[in-house]
Every structure is written in structure tokens, then in C-alpha cells.
Write an enzyme that holds these catalytic residues in place. Structure first.
Site, PDB file in Angstrom:
ATOM      1  CB  CYS A 171      -7.814  -0.167  10.026  1.00  0.00           C
ATOM      2  SG  CYS A 171      -7.601   0.627  11.631  1.00  0.00           S
ATOM      3  CG  ASN A 195      -2.322  -5.741  10.151  1.00  0.00           C
ATOM      4  OD1 ASN A 195      -2.169  -5.940   8.950  1.00  0.00           O
ATOM      5  ND2 ASN A 195      -3.468  -5.951  10.764  1.00  0.00           N
ATOM      6  CG  PHE A 197      -2.416  -9.250   6.637  1.00  0.00           C
ATOM      7  CD1 PHE A 197      -1.961 -10.308   5.858  1.00  0.00           C
ATOM      8  CD2 PHE A 197      -2.619  -9.456   7.996  1.00  0.00           C
ATOM      9  CE1 PHE A 197      -1.705 -11.548   6.429  1.00  0.00           C
ATOM     10  CE2 PHE A 197      -2.364 -10.689   8.568  1.00  0.00           C
ATOM     11  CZ  PHE A 197      -1.904 -11.736   7.786  1.00  0.00           C
ATOM     12  CE  LYS A 198      -5.675  -4.378   8.111  1.00  0.00           C
ATOM     13  NZ  LYS A 198      -6.086  -3.885   9.396  1.00  0.00           N
ATOM     14  CG  ASN A 199      -3.931  -1.023   0.844  1.00  0.00           C
ATOM     15  OD1 ASN A 199      -4.353  -2.087   1.272  1.00  0.00           O
ATOM     16  ND2 ASN A 199      -4.411  -0.452  -0.242  1.00  0.00           N
TER      17      ASN A 199
END
Ligand code: PLP
Length: 443
Positions: A171, A195, A197-199
Site C-alpha cells: 500500500c 488513497n 497520500f499514496k504514491n
């Protein structure tokens, strides 16, 4: 005479406006999202955007199949359900991770068991894995933490020896490489979060990868109520064969993800360049321990951590107090710093109280009724605990931020580390470093 720290009324090194936003929205995002709106098709398990995303993501990771879903957590839960893990089974994961790596097991009425981390990579210490295995163990969830690949060869060797199912919690690691392979392609399943924030960002969402067609089919059932699909007409028959959930994704997040995917490698390259530069420069400051990545792996820096060692900084200060003092001083210099996980996951109340479902003690009570004890005493995870005492996350390493901003970060660290006695004197000031933008004070 060293420059006066902002915490003493000096001029901060950074301004809030120095930071660029994540995610980066481009014309590709607008085009693909508008295509969805123009098409009038906004949802559906086999709708065009989710289908295209599944194909593109399977190709990107180098696995045969992919399913989109609503979250990384649901991808993890789908994996456990598809793998046949059930009530009372034990699932091993890392003590330093996000809650969902462990709570997904409870969602399947299985029992999480934690293994401490490697002091350099912060991923599960595979040498401690065998000691956690018993006849109830069914699965291992290695986590590629903060973008650093877990030690997959060692995990897979233990899994093979004990015939265990492996779910990669990727994740935080879209695009990370382990010895030439993309993370998420090595376990029985690989799970990704989308989500914001993710890369790789889809607003919210998740991706489930596998090589195994039967796991794909079972996960697809779990994703949609357990409801069987007619083999000829491909229509739902409204006859659930197993317990399923409503974990379908939809077209707008899938379109956004596809557009973001066009830029994933380029964005990861900026993260890596920023972080390598920080590591090179911050590593020169006594008392700062930058993150580590094995030379045969590629870290994609979902997060950039540094740890502090007051002893090496030449000050006599309790490590936790030192970390707080440095965070507060940096924060006043305008940096976005602060902790992510503040304790090992097993220290959280859920595990300490074992109150998952009301007051039932379930699922632990399944085995406790047979005399088996579950002990989440944090003393078992000293490496995770030490990390939680001494690390802080340096936010803002993502694009569009680049070397210019990294130079300011480095200047802020130098300024604070040239004035450690002053910073320590302010350790108890009421300042709250954290990820809440409005609290970052530097005008
Ligand atoms: C983000 C994350 C998850 C959960 O992903 P969601 O999409 O937020 O459900 C799971 N594991 C780890 C390690 C994560 O960072």
C-alpha cells in the site's frame, strides 16, 4: 554566533507557501475524468475505466491479474478471504505498520500475530518469523514500509517451508523494486492503496494483484457480495455462494488513477532524487540517521524518515525528549515534520483490550477458549518501539518539490543542530508538530 532559532523568535527558514501540493493534477487527469462524465458510465464491475485500470496495473506490476477495489484495506481483506483464511487462524504481520495490515485479519475473524522489524529497513525482520509460526499460522503479510521493499526472498522461503499464504502489503510502495521485481508481484497476492497520500492516488481506492486465476475469481466474489455470476451471460444470478462485501470501485476514481499512473515513474523518480539528496546531506550531521535501502532494491519513499541519536549529536538527553525537541524546533523553522505511527501497532488499544466485536473478545476468544494465550506486550517489539521513540517524518519530499526545497530542509536541520541546547530547552513548549497544515506556523 549561530543564527537565532525561530523557536526563540528568529526568522524561520521556510514558509508554508514553499511547499507544493500532492497529488499533482495534470491535463491527463482532467481529460480522463471528463471522459467518464461525457460517457455517462459512472460505475460497474466491468465498466471501461476499472477494466482498463486493471489491465494497466497488472502490466505495470508484472502480475497476471488485477482487481480494483475501494481501498487498500479491502484488497487485504479480499486476499485473506480468497486465500481461505478463517476464524481462529493466525496471520503474521509487522509490528511497525499501519493498522490495516493487522486489522484485515480481524475482519476475517483471524488473529494477528506481530513480528518485530529490521533496524535498518523498518520492514518485518524475517529472521524472527519462524519463532512466530505454529500450527494455527496460515498467512504472512510482509509490508513494504514507507516505500522500502520487505525482505521477500527470506519471507517466501519461510512461507514455502511452512506452506503459508503470502499477502504483500504494498500500500505504500507503488513501483518499488525488490531484486528486479516490482513489489506486489511476488506473494500469492499483492495489495495497493490509492488513497490521496499514496504514491499513486485515485482519491480513494485499492488494487489487488495475483498470478492465480482461482484467487482472482474468489476475490471477485468477495468484492461483490459473494454473488455468483452466470458463466454464459456474465450476469449476476443473485445467489451468494460465500460471504462477500461491497468492495467495488467506480469509474471516476479509476480514471483519476489511470491518469496518475501515466506519471507514476516520473513522480517516483523525483521522490527518489529528493530523498537521496537529503540522505547524502543529512547523513553528514552527527546525530541524524537517514533511512536505508538495500542496494539491490528500489525504495520509492512514500515517506521519508529520519531518526535521531542524541548521543552522536554530542548531547546528553533522553532520546524521546530529544526527538520532540528537534521536531518542535524544526516545526518552528517552517518544516512539516511529525510522527506517523507513534507506537508499535500491537500497543494500540484494540490489541491491548482485545475488544474487536463489542465485548465478545472475538476472534481471540476462539483460541483462548482452548487455553491459548495472546500476548501483545510491547516489550516483544523493542526495535519497533525504539524507532517510534526516535523517528520523525519529513513531509514534502514529493514532487513538485525539488532540490530548492530540499536545500531549505537541509538548512533548517543544520540550524537546529547548531543550537541543540536551545532546542532542548524548548522541548516542553506547547507546540504541536503534525500533519495538520493549519498548525504549521511559519507565516
Ligand atoms: C494506506 C495503507 C493501507 C490501507 O489503505 P487504505 O486504502 O487507506 O485502506 C494498508 N496498509 C498500509 C501499510 C497502508 O499504508
Amino acid at each position: 554566533m549561530a543564527e537565532k532559532l525561530a523557536i526563540e523568535g528568529g526568522t524561520p527558514v521556510l514558509k508554508r507557501s514553499d511547499f507544493g501540493n500532492w497529488p499533482i493534477i495534470t491535463a491527463d487527469d482532467r481529460r480522463l475524468v471528463n471522459d467518464v462524465l461525457d460517457s455517462g458510465i459512472v460505475a460497474g464491475g466491468t465498466a471501461p475505466q476499472v477494466t482498463a485500470l486493471e489491465k494497466e496495473w497488472a502490466e505495470y506490476v508484472g502480475s497476471k491479474y488485477c482487481l480494483t477495489t475501494v481501498s487498500g484495506t479491502s484488497a487485504l481483506h479480499m486476499s485473506l478471504a480468497a486465500g481461505g483464511i478463517g476464524p481462529g487462524d493466525e496471520v503474521i504481520t509487522s509490528a511497525f505498520t499501519f493498522l490495516a495490515s493487522a486489522s484485515c485479519a480481524i475482519h476475517q475473524n483471524a488473529i494477528p500475530v506481530f513480528v518485530d522489524i529490521d533496524p535498518r529497513t523498518y520492514c518485518m525482520d524475517a529472521s524472527k518469523l519462524e519463532a512466530a509460526i505454529n500450527e494455527r499460522t496460515k498467512a504472512i503479510i510482509p509490508v513494504h514500509i514507507q516505500g522500502c521493499p520487505a525482505d521477500m526472498d527470506a519471507v517466501m522461503a519461510v512461507a514455502k517451508k511452512y506452506n503459508l499464504f503470502v499477502i504483500e502489503d504494498a500500500c505504500q510502495a507503488h513501483g518499488a523494486m525488490y531484486k528486479g521485481k516490482k513489489v506486489g508481484s511476488m506473494g500469492n497476492t499483492g495489495c495497493f492503496s490509492l488513497n490521496n497520500f499514496k504514491n499513486l492516488c485515485g482519491g480513494e481506492g485499492g488494487l489487488f494483484n495475483t498470478e492465480d486465476e482461482s484467487l482472482l475469481n474468489k476475490a471477485a466474489l468477495v468484492r461483490c457480495f459473494g454473488d455468483e455470476v452466470d458463466e454464459v451471460s456474465r450476469r449476476r444470478v443473485y445467489n451468494a455462494s460465500i460471504l462477500g462485501y461491497m468492495y467495488r470501485n467506480q469509474e471516476l476514481p479509476a480514471a483519476l488513477t489511470r491518469a496518475q499512473l501515466m506519471h507514476l515513474d516520473e513522480h517516483n523518480a523525483v521522490r527518489i532524487a529528493n530523498c537521496n539528496y537529503l540522505t547524502q546531506e543529512l547523513g553528514k550531521i552527527d546525530g541524524i540517521i537517514p533511512p536505508y535501502c538495500p542496494s539491490d532494491c528500489t525504495h520509492v519513499y512514500f515517506m521519508y524518515n529520519v531518526r535521531f541519536a542524541p548521543k552522536f549529536a554530542g548531547v546528553d538527553c533522553e532520546p524521546r525528549k530529544f526527538r520532540v525537541a528537534v521536531e518542535k524546533a524544526l516545526y518552528k523553522e517552517g518544516m512539516l515534520v511529525g510522527q506517523w505511527q507513534t507506537m508499535p501497532v500491537p500497543a494500540q488499544d484494540l490489541f491491548q483490550s482485545k475488544l474487536g466485536y463489542g465485548s465478545s473478545g472475538y476472534p481471540w476468544s476462539i483460541n483462548e477458549a482452548k487455553g491459548i494465550k495472546y500476548d501483545y506486550n510491547v516489550d516483544q517489539f523493542p526495535v519497533s518501539q525504539e524507532l517510534c521513540d526516535t523517528y520523525t517524518v519529513v513531509h514534502g519530499i514529493h514532487p513538485p518539490n525539488g532540490k530548492e526545497l530540499m536545500d531549505k530542509f537541509i538548512a533548517a536541520f543544520h540550524k537546529v543542530f547548531a543550537n541543540l541546547d536551545v532546542a532542548i530547552a524548548h522541548a516542553d513548549d506547547e507546540i504541536y508538530p503534525g500533519a495538520d497544515g493549519k498548525l504549521y506556523g511559519a507565516a
